[in-house]
Design an enzyme around this catalytic site. Structure first.
Site, PDB file in Angstrom:
ATOM      1  N   HIS A  90       0.855  -1.188   0.000  1.00  0.00           N
ATOM      2  CA  HIS A  90       0.000   0.000   0.000  1.00  0.00           C
ATOM      3  C   HIS A  90       0.891   1.237   0.000  1.00  0.00           C
ATOM      4  O   HIS A  90       1.672   1.454   0.926  1.00  0.00           O
ATOM      5  CB  HIS A  90      -0.901  -0.008   1.232  1.00  0.00           C
ATOM      6  CG  HIS A  90      -1.822   1.169   1.304  1.00  0.00           C
ATOM      7  ND1 HIS A  90      -2.871   1.329   0.437  1.00  0.00           N
ATOM      8  CD2 HIS A  90      -1.840   2.237   2.113  1.00  0.00           C
ATOM      9  CE1 HIS A  90      -3.512   2.443   0.722  1.00  0.00           C
ATOM     10  NE2 HIS A  90      -2.897   3.027   1.743  1.00  0.00           N
ATOM     11  N   ASP A 110      -8.030   1.640   2.757  1.00  0.00           N
ATOM     12  CA  ASP A 110      -7.574   2.582   3.780  1.00  0.00           C
ATOM     13  C   ASP A 110      -8.280   3.928   3.762  1.00  0.00           C
ATOM     14  O   ASP A 110      -7.720   4.921   4.189  1.00  0.00           O
ATOM     15  CB  ASP A 110      -6.056   2.803   3.615  1.00  0.00           C
ATOM     16  CG  ASP A 110      -5.454   3.543   4.808  1.00  0.00           C
ATOM     17  OD1 ASP A 110      -5.943   3.357   5.930  1.00  0.00           O
ATOM     18  OD2 ASP A 110      -4.501   4.312   4.603  1.00  0.00           O
ATOM     19  N   HIS A 130      -7.294   9.446  -0.660  1.00  0.00           N
ATOM     20  CA  HIS A 130      -7.901   9.400   0.670  1.00  0.00           C
ATOM     21  C   HIS A 130      -7.062  10.029   1.784  1.00  0.00           C
ATOM     22  O   HIS A 130      -7.473   9.988   2.955  1.00  0.00           O
ATOM     23  CB  HIS A 130      -8.261   7.949   1.036  1.00  0.00           C
ATOM     24  CG  HIS A 130      -7.080   7.027   1.172  1.00  0.00           C
ATOM     25  ND1 HIS A 130      -6.795   6.058   0.245  1.00  0.00           N
ATOM     26  CD2 HIS A 130      -6.128   6.915   2.121  1.00  0.00           C
ATOM     27  CE1 HIS A 130      -5.725   5.390   0.617  1.00  0.00           C
ATOM     28  NE2 HIS A 130      -5.299   5.888   1.763  1.00  0.00           N
TER      29      HIS A 130
END
Length: 797
Positions: free
Chosen positions: A262, A374, A579
């Site tokens: 990630h 996430d 995000h």
């Protein structure tokens, strides 16, 4: 005399600690197995460096003038780059050995060899050595030159004293180790054997016989292993394999292990550094794939693929090769892993449109899974959007962060507003960055809230958030747990295999209807308000440009519809919806990047194109889905004309300093503090503010959360409510009437903060507008990028 026999009773604690010390990185390394991981060593032939404040390409870097440096020196300051020229001379007597470059430093590094990136280096991601050769041959070159590109930031930025603190601009980055070493692969394999057995002994519990079998086997291995005699290592490894070779039953839980990395497209570092993070992480993945044919890796975010394509074309070609083999697997279907609540519905659709279009063009297929591990909550419209984009599978894990209520499922059917459904899975280990340990695999089974309904779960392994990805040690751990009695079965897998297995049990799953609400990070809905306003302004602007361009094309067939330009602008906007950007959970440097992107989108080019040439008539276009009452001025040869104007009554300032505003439709009464004491619809007369109450009353709360300073608002803040009643600048009439009347005033919030508000009422308008700004004396962002206060336009063609 009878021969003495060794004691058969073992004390559990002392045996456990004996094995722990035998592989310890701290204790007894002079005589334990860990101390034999590296053999002979030698210094580098030469080490030199040059520093730059720019992120420059390799071709430019190698032409610079390098100065001699040594291990122990400090370099750069935060966000700078240090390029090291590393000259090596491998001793001839190391023939037949595995030779590594050992590199330990602060910052994130990339090794370049023969003009190509070959591996990332980061101490935080457990990548501190580079394999020069698995087996040095006489004919191999013994002298060579490498370059190390060192970014002066860590995996998690450069926060001063804390990960979430502002970056320390004066931080220095040191080089602790740079040398050639012989790597003892057989010692590494034994260390992993011991580690897995030790964890089984500790974590399976004293009530489980496998715990004791693992412990006693590890103890026998210590007895058999002579660290000074490598010839004993093979027999020790065989003992470990005797445990790992004992198979599970068919009913055992199956864990689908997938490599993962990630990488936040921006968070504690700017966008430009993310480009290098992608390259550092993914080139390391490629090296692992070359050595581990079973290894699979999943990767989302089309934007990051495009970055690597543009900046590292050689690496990108290799990624495409492994993607065709089904091992480097694009997932997600969106341009970035966007915020799940704040973008408009149209923007969410565009995330999928741009993402799926990219994956189709570059990899020849669409993504089947939406991958959003996430973000800070998930809108109930997402299942409908997913279905419309050909996606019926969804993976996340963020709801495991809930502050109060534990989400009741790990595998379930998620139903959206319109009844659309997707199959959702939350990896039960509550992480997308597993280290491949026994503890994590056991948690995956124990934490599964849908036991009995499904017998399959995902395990995403590899360092994440700041990148890094999997390591060889993680792969070695997972390989030993593939099918070992007492542990869940762990198989290298893919998202498609996981969800195909889950879909077979879909009829037994529960259904969750509506929003997936995260009970944390509520403060992100107000943090960095200028980013949010810029997002909404640009969403509207792109909508209007597309509508007006369509009108222009209909009016004039020669008009060139700006498809390429629109795609570029949409992708900039979608990137800013990441995000950690749109919610405002990013550092100041990222906020400045975001605002720069927004300012670059404020271009009236389609309107100019549409209006070229004599217009046969005037067309007023309202591009929004609600009725408009704004007054539209039209400039012409005869001067300014006004369309649809009604006269205002004058706005006299009352003796006590209050103001009454009215236009025949609405009457607004403001007291001396700017509070609304009456808001009345005049025909028929209807009051909105109850007697004795007031609206537009500003209040302030203490904001001291448990940890995430700019992200969270705790429930106890409601106990600290205070009204703002310090009038700094009294009510002043700015526009006295006619087409518009407006009043402004200022309130002192604190020693450093001032709130200024303008209350506006237009002719023939059934609503009143409030434009509010808060200025903070030390807020540099405000000075650089003031909030956009332009009214929403209608267009005259």
């Amino acid at each position: 005399l009878r021969a003495l026999k060794p004691a058969v009773l073992k004390h559990r604690r002392t045996t456990l600690e004996r094995v722990e010390k035998f592989i310890s990185e701290i204790y007894f390394t002079d005589c334990n197995l860990r101390g034999r991981l590296f053999g002979a060593s030698c210094p580098l032939a030469s080490l030199s460096c040059f520093e730059t404040s720019q992120r420059i390409p390799y071709e430019e870097a190698v032409r610079q003038e390098f100065r001699l440096v040594k291990v122990g020196d400090c370099f750069g300051s935060t966000w700078q780059t240090c390029w090291f020229k590393v000259d090596l001379s491998i001793p001839r007597e190391w023939t037949g050995k595995e030779v590594h470059l050992l590199w330990e430093s602060e910052g994130e590094g990339m090794i370049w060899r023969d003009g190509q990136p070959v591996q990332g280096l980061t101490r935080e991601g457990e990548k501190t050595s580079y394999i020069l050769t698995d087996n040095l041959k006489e004919t191999d070159p013994h002298s060579l030159t490498l370059y190390v590109e060192l970014a002066c930031n860590g995996l998690f930025g450069a926060g001063k004293g804390s990960m979430i603190a502002p970056p320390d601009p004066d931080k220095k980055f040191s080089l602790q180790k740079a040398e050639l070493v012989v790597f003892n692969r057989d010692v590494h394999e034994l260390l992993v054997d011991f580690e897995i057995l030790l964890d089984m002994a500790k974590l399976l519990g004293e009530e489980n016989q496998r715990s004791f079998q693992a412990l006693y086997t590890a103890n026998r291995m210590v007895n058999l292993c002579d660290v000074a005699n490598p010839s004993t290592f093979a027999a020790v490894h065989e003992l470990a394999c005797s445990v790992f070779g004992q198979k599970n039953g068919e009913s055992q839980h199956v864990i689908h292990a997938m490599g993962h990395c990630h990488i936040d497209s921006a968070w504690l570092w700017p966008y430009d550094e993310t480009i290098r993070k992608c390259a550092r992480s993914w080139v390391t993945v490629i090296r692992l794939m070359e050595k581990n044919p079973e290894f699979t890796f999943v990767c989302s975010q089309a934007q990051q693929f495009e970055w690597v394509k543009n900046w590292y074309p050689g690496l990108y070609s290799t990624i495409q090769k492994f993607a065709k083999e089904g091992r480097f697997i694009p997932v997600g279907g969106t341009w970035v892993e966007m915020d799940g609540n704040l973008p408009s519905g149209e923007s969410m659709v565009r995330q999928f449109l741009q993402g799926q279009r990219f994956f189709q063009q570059e990899f020849g297929k669409l993504c089947l899974e939406f991958w959003l591990p996430d973000t800070f909550g998930y809108s109930a419209q997402l299942p409908q959007v997913m279905n419309g984009c050909g996606i019926h599978r969804f993976l996340t894990q963020k709801l495991s962060w809930n502050l109060v209520n534990t989400f009741p499922h790990n595998t379930f059917v998620w139903e959206g507003i319109d009844g659309s459904q997707v199959l959702a899975h939350f990896p039960p280990a509550d992480s997308y960055g597993l280290a491949g340990c026994v503890e994590e695999m056991l948690k995956t089974v124990k934490n599964n809230r849908d036991r009995g309904r499904v017998n399959h779960s995902a395990a995403l392994f590899g360092f994440g958030d700041g990148g890094g990805g999997p390591t060889q040690k993680i792969l070695d751990r997972l390989r030993r747990m593939k099918d070992t009695d007492g542990l869940p079965r762990v198989q290298m897998s893919t998202p498609d295999r996981l969800f195909t297995a889950l879909e077979k049990e879909k009829a037994q799953l529960c259904t969750w209807v509506g929003e997936l609400f995260l009970e944390l990070h509520n403060g992100t809905y107000t943090t960095h308000g200028q980013i949010k306003k810029g997002n909404r302004e640009c969403e509207r602007l792109l909508h209007d440009v597309e509508v007006l361009s369509s009108f222009a094309l209909a009016q004039k067939s020669s008009f060139q519809y700006p498809s390429a330009k629109l795609q570029h602008l949409w992708r900039l906007l979608l990137l800013n919806q990441f995000h950690d950007v749109l919610p405002g959970s990013c550092i100041q440097l990222v906020a400045e990047d975001a605002m720069r992107y927004y300012s670059g989108m404020n271009l009236p080019w389609p309107l100019r194109e549409a209006s070229r040439g004599p217009a046969p008539h005037i067309l007023v276009v309202n591009t929004l889905p609600w009725k408009r009452t704004e007054v539209i001025p039209k400039a012409g040869p005869g001067g300014s004309k006004t369309l649809g104007a009604n006269s205002f009554l004058n706005l006299p300032l009352q003796v006590d300093g209050s103001v009454i505003m009215k236009n025949g439709l609405v009457r607004v009464c403001l007291d001396t503090l700017g509070r609304v004491t009456s808001l009345c619809l005049m025909q028929p007369e209807r009051e909105s503010v109850p007697e004795g109450c007031c609206a537009n009353q500003f209040v302030i709360f203490d904001d001291v959360p448990l940890y995430w300073d700019a992200w969270d608002v705790m429930d106890y803040h409601l106990e600290t409510r205070k009204t703002v009643a310090h009038l700094l600048k009294p009510l002043e009439i700015i526009q006295p009437g006619g087409l518009r009347g407006s009043v402004t005033f200022s309130l002192q919030i604190s020693e450093k903060s001032v709130l200024t508000q303008e209350v506006i009422l237009d002719a023939a308008c059934p609503h009143v507008r409030f434009q509010t700004q808060v200025r903070y004396a030390c807020n540099l962002l405000w000075k650089l990028f003031p909030l956009l206060n332009t009214p929403i336009p209608v267009y005259v063609l």
